[in-house]
Design a protein around this motif. Structure first.
Motif, PDB file in Angstrom:
ATOM      1  N   PRO A 232       0.796  -1.230   0.000  1.00 32.67           N
ATOM      2  CA  PRO A 232       0.000   0.000   0.000  1.00 32.67           C
ATOM      3  C   PRO A 232       0.826   1.277   0.000  1.00 32.67           C
ATOM      4  O   PRO A 232       0.421   2.268  -0.606  1.00 32.67           O
ATOM      5  CB  PRO A 232      -0.840  -0.131   1.283  1.00 32.67           C
ATOM      6  CG  PRO A 232      -0.952  -1.612   1.502  1.00 32.67           C
ATOM      7  CD  PRO A 232       0.358  -2.182   1.044  1.00 32.67           C
ATOM      8  N   GLY A 233       1.974   1.288   0.658  1.00 26.64           N
ATOM      9  CA  GLY A 233       2.785   2.498   0.734  1.00 26.64           C
ATOM     10  C   GLY A 233       3.736   2.697  -0.431  1.00 26.64           C
ATOM     11  O   GLY A 233       4.473   3.701  -0.475  1.00 26.64           O
ATOM     12  N   GLU A 234       3.746   1.766  -1.389  1.00 27.23           N
ATOM     13  CA  GLU A 234       4.639   1.857  -2.538  1.00 27.23           C
ATOM     14  C   GLU A 234       3.902   2.469  -3.725  1.00 27.23           C
ATOM     15  O   GLU A 234       2.668   2.510  -3.751  1.00 27.23           O
ATOM     16  CB  GLU A 234       5.161   0.458  -2.905  1.00 27.23           C
ATOM     17  CG  GLU A 234       6.056  -0.154  -1.842  1.00 27.23           C
ATOM     18  CD  GLU A 234       6.482  -1.570  -2.190  1.00 27.23           C
ATOM     19  OE1 GLU A 234       7.560  -1.983  -1.729  1.00 27.23           O
ATOM     20  OE2 GLU A 234       5.732  -2.268  -2.914  1.00 27.23           O
ATOM     21  N   PRO A 235       4.657   2.964  -4.723  1.00 28.44           N
ATOM     22  CA  PRO A 235       3.996   3.480  -5.935  1.00 28.44           C
ATOM     23  C   PRO A 235       3.077   2.424  -6.530  1.00 28.44           C
ATOM     24  O   PRO A 235       3.461   1.260  -6.679  1.00 28.44           O
ATOM     25  CB  PRO A 235       5.173   3.797  -6.863  1.00 28.44           C
ATOM     26  CG  PRO A 235       6.325   4.036  -5.950  1.00 28.44           C
ATOM     27  CD  PRO A 235       6.124   3.109  -4.792  1.00 28.44           C
ATOM     28  N   GLN A 236       1.870   2.835  -6.868  1.00 23.08           N
ATOM     29  CA  GLN A 236       0.877   1.905  -7.396  1.00 23.08           C
ATOM     30  C   GLN A 236       0.919   1.895  -8.930  1.00 23.08           C
ATOM     31  O   GLN A 236       1.299   2.873  -9.565  1.00 23.08           O
ATOM     32  CB  GLN A 236      -0.516   2.285  -6.908  1.00 23.08           C
ATOM     33  CG  GLN A 236      -0.643   2.318  -5.390  1.00 23.08           C
ATOM     34  CD  GLN A 236      -0.427   0.961  -4.748  1.00 23.08           C
ATOM     35  OE1 GLN A 236      -1.226   0.035  -4.967  1.00 23.08           O
ATOM     36  NE2 GLN A 236       0.632   0.835  -3.952  1.00 23.08           N
ATOM     37  N   TYR A 237       0.516   0.798  -9.515  1.00 27.70           N
ATOM     38  CA  TYR A 237       0.461   0.662 -10.963  1.00 27.70           C
ATOM     39  C   TYR A 237      -0.569  -0.418 -11.289  1.00 27.70           C
ATOM     40  O   TYR A 237      -0.870  -1.281 -10.458  1.00 27.70           O
ATOM     41  CB  TYR A 237       1.830   0.267 -11.526  1.00 27.70           C
ATOM     42  CG  TYR A 237       2.433  -0.959 -10.862  1.00 27.70           C
ATOM     43  CD1 TYR A 237       2.162  -2.243 -11.331  1.00 27.70           C
ATOM     44  CD2 TYR A 237       3.262  -0.835  -9.745  1.00 27.70           C
ATOM     45  CE1 TYR A 237       2.689  -3.356 -10.708  1.00 27.70           C
ATOM     46  CE2 TYR A 237       3.792  -1.953  -9.116  1.00 27.70           C
ATOM     47  CZ  TYR A 237       3.503  -3.207  -9.603  1.00 27.70           C
ATOM     48  OH  TYR A 237       4.016  -4.321  -8.984  1.00 27.70           O
ATOM     49  N   PRO A 238      -1.142  -0.402 -12.501  1.00 29.33           N
ATOM     50  CA  PRO A 238      -2.093  -1.462 -12.867  1.00 29.33           C
ATOM     51  C   PRO A 238      -1.384  -2.795 -12.963  1.00 29.33           C
ATOM     52  O   PRO A 238      -0.271  -2.888 -13.485  1.00 29.33           O
ATOM     53  CB  PRO A 238      -2.632  -0.997 -14.222  1.00 29.33           C
ATOM     54  CG  PRO A 238      -1.607  -0.052 -14.751  1.00 29.33           C
ATOM     55  CD  PRO A 238      -0.998   0.611 -13.569  1.00 29.33           C
ATOM     56  N   LEU A 239      -2.021  -3.839 -12.474  1.00 29.95           N
ATOM     57  CA  LEU A 239      -1.357  -5.125 -12.360  1.00 29.95           C
ATOM     58  C   LEU A 239      -1.038  -5.761 -13.702  1.00 29.95           C
ATOM     59  O   LEU A 239      -0.154  -6.628 -13.788  1.00 29.95           O
ATOM     60  CB  LEU A 239      -2.207  -6.072 -11.510  1.00 29.95           C
ATOM     61  CG  LEU A 239      -2.419  -5.632 -10.058  1.00 29.95           C
ATOM     62  CD1 LEU A 239      -3.274  -6.644  -9.311  1.00 29.95           C
ATOM     63  CD2 LEU A 239      -1.078  -5.435  -9.340  1.00 29.95           C
ATOM     64  N   TRP A 240      -1.710  -5.343 -14.769  1.00 26.30           N
ATOM     65  CA  TRP A 240      -1.377  -5.911 -16.079  1.00 26.30           C
ATOM     66  C   TRP A 240       0.039  -5.527 -16.520  1.00 26.30           C
ATOM     67  O   TRP A 240       0.596  -6.165 -17.421  1.00 26.30           O
ATOM     68  CB  TRP A 240      -2.394  -5.491 -17.136  1.00 26.30           C
ATOM     69  CG  TRP A 240      -2.729  -4.028 -17.243  1.00 26.30           C
ATOM     70  CD1 TRP A 240      -3.811  -3.407 -16.695  1.00 26.30           C
ATOM     71  CD2 TRP A 240      -1.985  -3.020 -17.944  1.00 26.30           C
ATOM     72  NE1 TRP A 240      -3.795  -2.061 -17.012  1.00 26.30           N
ATOM     73  CE2 TRP A 240      -2.699  -1.803 -17.782  1.00 26.30           C
ATOM     74  CE3 TRP A 240      -0.820  -3.012 -18.698  1.00 26.30           C
ATOM     75  CZ2 TRP A 240      -2.252  -0.601 -18.336  1.00 26.30           C
ATOM     76  CZ3 TRP A 240      -0.368  -1.823 -19.257  1.00 26.30           C
ATOM     77  CH2 TRP A 240      -1.081  -0.635 -19.076  1.00 26.30           C
ATOM     78  N   GLU A 241       0.638  -4.535 -15.892  1.00 28.96           N
ATOM     79  CA  GLU A 241       2.030  -4.196 -16.204  1.00 28.96           C
ATOM     80  C   GLU A 241       3.004  -5.242 -15.672  1.00 28.96           C
ATOM     81  O   GLU A 241       4.164  -5.276 -16.091  1.00 28.96           O
ATOM     82  CB  GLU A 241       2.395  -2.838 -15.609  1.00 28.96           C
ATOM     83  CG  GLU A 241       1.689  -1.653 -16.254  1.00 28.96           C
ATOM     84  CD  GLU A 241       2.182  -0.325 -15.710  1.00 28.96           C
ATOM     85  OE1 GLU A 241       3.185  -0.315 -14.955  1.00 28.96           O
ATOM     86  OE2 GLU A 241       1.568   0.701 -16.023  1.00 28.96           O
ATOM     87  N   GLY A 242       2.559  -6.077 -14.749  1.00 32.53           N
ATOM     88  CA  GLY A 242       3.463  -7.027 -14.110  1.00 32.53           C
ATOM     89  C   GLY A 242       4.277  -6.360 -13.025  1.00 32.53           C
ATOM     90  O   GLY A 242       4.271  -6.783 -11.870  1.00 32.53           O
ATOM     91  N   LEU A 243       4.981  -5.296 -13.399  1.00 34.45           N
ATOM     92  CA  LEU A 243       5.812  -4.525 -12.494  1.00 34.45           C
ATOM     93  C   LEU A 243       6.037  -3.172 -13.152  1.00 34.45           C
ATOM     94  O   LEU A 243       6.163  -3.094 -14.375  1.00 34.45           O
ATOM     95  CB  LEU A 243       7.150  -5.241 -12.270  1.00 34.45           C
ATOM     96  CG  LEU A 243       8.082  -4.711 -11.180  1.00 34.45           C
ATOM     97  CD1 LEU A 243       7.448  -4.862  -9.801  1.00 34.45           C
ATOM     98  CD2 LEU A 243       9.420  -5.454 -11.227  1.00 34.45           C
ATOM     99  N   ARG A 244       6.065  -2.127 -12.350  1.00 36.92           N
ATOM    100  CA  ARG A 244       6.287  -0.820 -12.963  1.00 36.92           C
ATOM    101  C   ARG A 244       7.659  -0.776 -13.637  1.00 36.92           C
ATOM    102  O   ARG A 244       8.603  -1.462 -13.219  1.00 36.92           O
ATOM    103  CB  ARG A 244       6.119   0.297 -11.946  1.00 36.92           C
ATOM    104  CG  ARG A 244       7.198   0.427 -10.924  1.00 36.92           C
ATOM    105  CD  ARG A 244       6.907   1.578  -9.944  1.00 36.92           C
ATOM    106  NE  ARG A 244       8.089   1.961  -9.199  1.00 36.92           N
ATOM    107  CZ  ARG A 244       8.505   1.381  -8.080  1.00 36.92           C
ATOM    108  NH1 ARG A 244       7.803   0.375  -7.570  1.00 36.92           N
ATOM    109  NH2 ARG A 244       9.604   1.796  -7.483  1.00 36.92           N
TER     110      ARG A 244
END
Length: 497
Positions: A232-244
């Motif tokens: 929760p405290g980390e940069p968020q991104y859509p999960l379809w990216e796999g990883l930012r």
């Protein structure tokens, strides 16, 4: 008479394909051949494989220890940057196996050790009298057509150096099965194409646009239960990216998060109740075996990042809209809370063009797959059969299955038996049955002693029985030959080499 000429002497020649010269002239010939790289149909019909510098010709090198005294080995790098390894048996039967490796590896450039390692692993082909050639591909990262082009480049290189083989087979393992199937469709489609047959073992044969849907499901189901990828405290991104794109997470870091959430490396008695329930729910919903949970999550993290950010310019090729997840202790909460997303049609098109299969094959194709393969589920074979059925080419396919529980380490007796069965099919025109292939394995097991585990009566359930089908996901092939031809006219289509 030069070394290459002596090896090739006595085998059939294609007009203009074989050159008789000494080693210095051979190297110059190879540089000239690869500088004229063949087209890579991943960026439209007019795209071609570029080369930054002249490739080096094959240089003699030490063979892997299990081939010492049995073969002459060579290594080199083509002008596209792809390292390769070649082995020619001391007693050569005149035919060639071109190998397409799995993965994909995610390094930036070509791995000089990969093709050598593959030669060591597939020495059984050389033991059976076949010359062997394997490419490391010009770069890491996803790109099925690129890998297919590098495989075909190596075949052409072999012909120039060693003469035209009597017969040429392409062998693909794991993701390399997808690559080899693409080789057959792209370069072996002509009536008298360069490939006489294909052996696909443990193949990822569902193609790119559907073949990873179970890992899409793992990515979102894992995050629903674990909430630590990202935290929760980390940069968020859509999960379809796999990883930012800019994440510095390593495989070790991902493993620690998986252990934190599920305790998967611990004995059951050492897990907390929450860890055990998380693990049970994730495995039940995704149908992924516990022993390969980490490797599947790595793919859904790091390879997805490569596909999305490095190959598709940040566009999303994945969807889970309309998927109903089941098998958990609370399916209603799971389906209400799991992240949902829709794919970008252009990204789906480009991934499909790069790696989906049309089923339009004109040569014999033999497959072998462990029934309990924990990585490329055996239902991939059902998808491939459905693709050939949809293309009305099922007559060119024989599928065999074994009672093994491995992905890449199947029995050498079975590998030797498989290439022999394929060769007999090509030579005689008589299509073998799974029963006949199972019966012939004992001959090779007398030599290798690794066992024969065929189940000739087995037939896998449909792909949708194992993987949640998306809209349109019951129709095969995913990409028709007509659609492929239409897409090939679009400038920049696919994944760049």
């Amino acid at each position: 008479m030069g070394t290459t000429r002596r090896i090739a002497s006595g085998f059939r020649r294609r007009s203009g394909a074989r050159r008789h010269h000494r080693r210095a002239a051979m190297i110059a010939g190879i540089a000239g051949l690869i500088a004229c790289a063949l087209p890579v149909p991943a960026s439209g019909s007019t795209a071609s494989a570029s080369s930054a510098a002249a490739g080096s010709g094959p240089a003699s090198t030490a063979c892997p220890t299990n081939l010492t005294g049995k073969a002459t080995c060579y290594a080199g790098q083509d002008s596209n940057g792809a390292y390769y390894a070649i082995a020619v048996p001391k007693t050569w039967n005149g035919s060639l196996v071109v190998h397409a490796h799995g993965g994909p590896d995610l390094g930036t450039g070509s791995d000089p050790d990969r093709s050598v390692d593959d030669l060591n692993r597939w020495a059984v082909m050389v033991d059976e009298g076949y010359a062997w050639a394997g490419s490391s591909y010009r770069r890491g990262g996803y790109g099925t057509r690129m890998a297919a082009a590098d495989t075909e480049n190596l075949r052409r290189l072999f012909v120039t150096e060693f003469g035209e083989p009597r017969r040429t087979y392409v062998h693909g393992q794991s993701w390399g099965g997808n690559v080899a199937a693409k080789v057959v469709e792209t370069y072996g489609a002509a009536k008298h194409g360069p490939y006489d047959g294909a052996l696909l073992t443990s193949g990822v044969l569902g193609g790119g646009s559907r073949g990873y849907d179970y890992r899409v499901d793992l990515r979102v189901v894992y995050q629903y239960y674990c909430r630590n990828h990202p935290r929760p405290g980390e940069p968020q991104y859509p999960l379809w990216e796999g990883l930012r794109a800019d994440s510095t997470m390593t495989a070790t870091g991902l493993r620690a998060r998986l252990q934190e959430c599920t305790g998967y490396t611990s004995e059951p008695k050492e897990r907390t109740a929450a860890q055990q329930r998380n693990l049970d729910d994730i495995l039940a919903v995704t149908k992924i075996p516990e022993r390969t949970l980490e490797s599947h999550l790595r793919f859904a993290t790091f390879t997805f990042r490569d596909i999305v950010h490095s190959r598709l310019g940040g566009r999303n090729p994945f969807s889970n809209q309309g998927v109903r997840y089941s098998g958990s202790h609370d399916d209603r909460a799971l389906n209400a809370g799991v992240e949902r997303f829709s794919a970008d049609p252009s990204a789906v098109r480009d991934l499909s063009y790069d790696s989906d299969l049309t089923g339009k094959v004109t040569v014999p194709v033999l497959t072998m797959h462990a029934i309990d393969d924990p990585t490329a589920f055996v239902e991939h074979e059902a998808a491939y059969r459905a693709s050939l059925q949809g293309a009305h080419r099922e007559r060119n396919l024989v599928q065999t299955f074994t009672r093994e529980s491995e992905h890449s380490e199947l029995s050498n007796s079975e590998y030797a038996n498989s290439v022999s069965a394929l060769d007999a099919w090509v030579r005689t025109g008589k299509k073998p049955t799974p029963q006949a292939i199972a019966a012939s394995c004992s001959t090779f097991d007398h030599r290798y002693g690794t066992g024969c585990f065929y189940e000739p009566g087995f037939s896998p359930d449909s792909y949708a029985s194992r993987v949640n089908a998306r809209s349109g996901g019951l129709r095969w092939p995913t990409m028709t030959a007509t659609q492929e031809k239409s897409w090939s006219r679009i400038d920049g289509v696919g994944i760049a080499p």
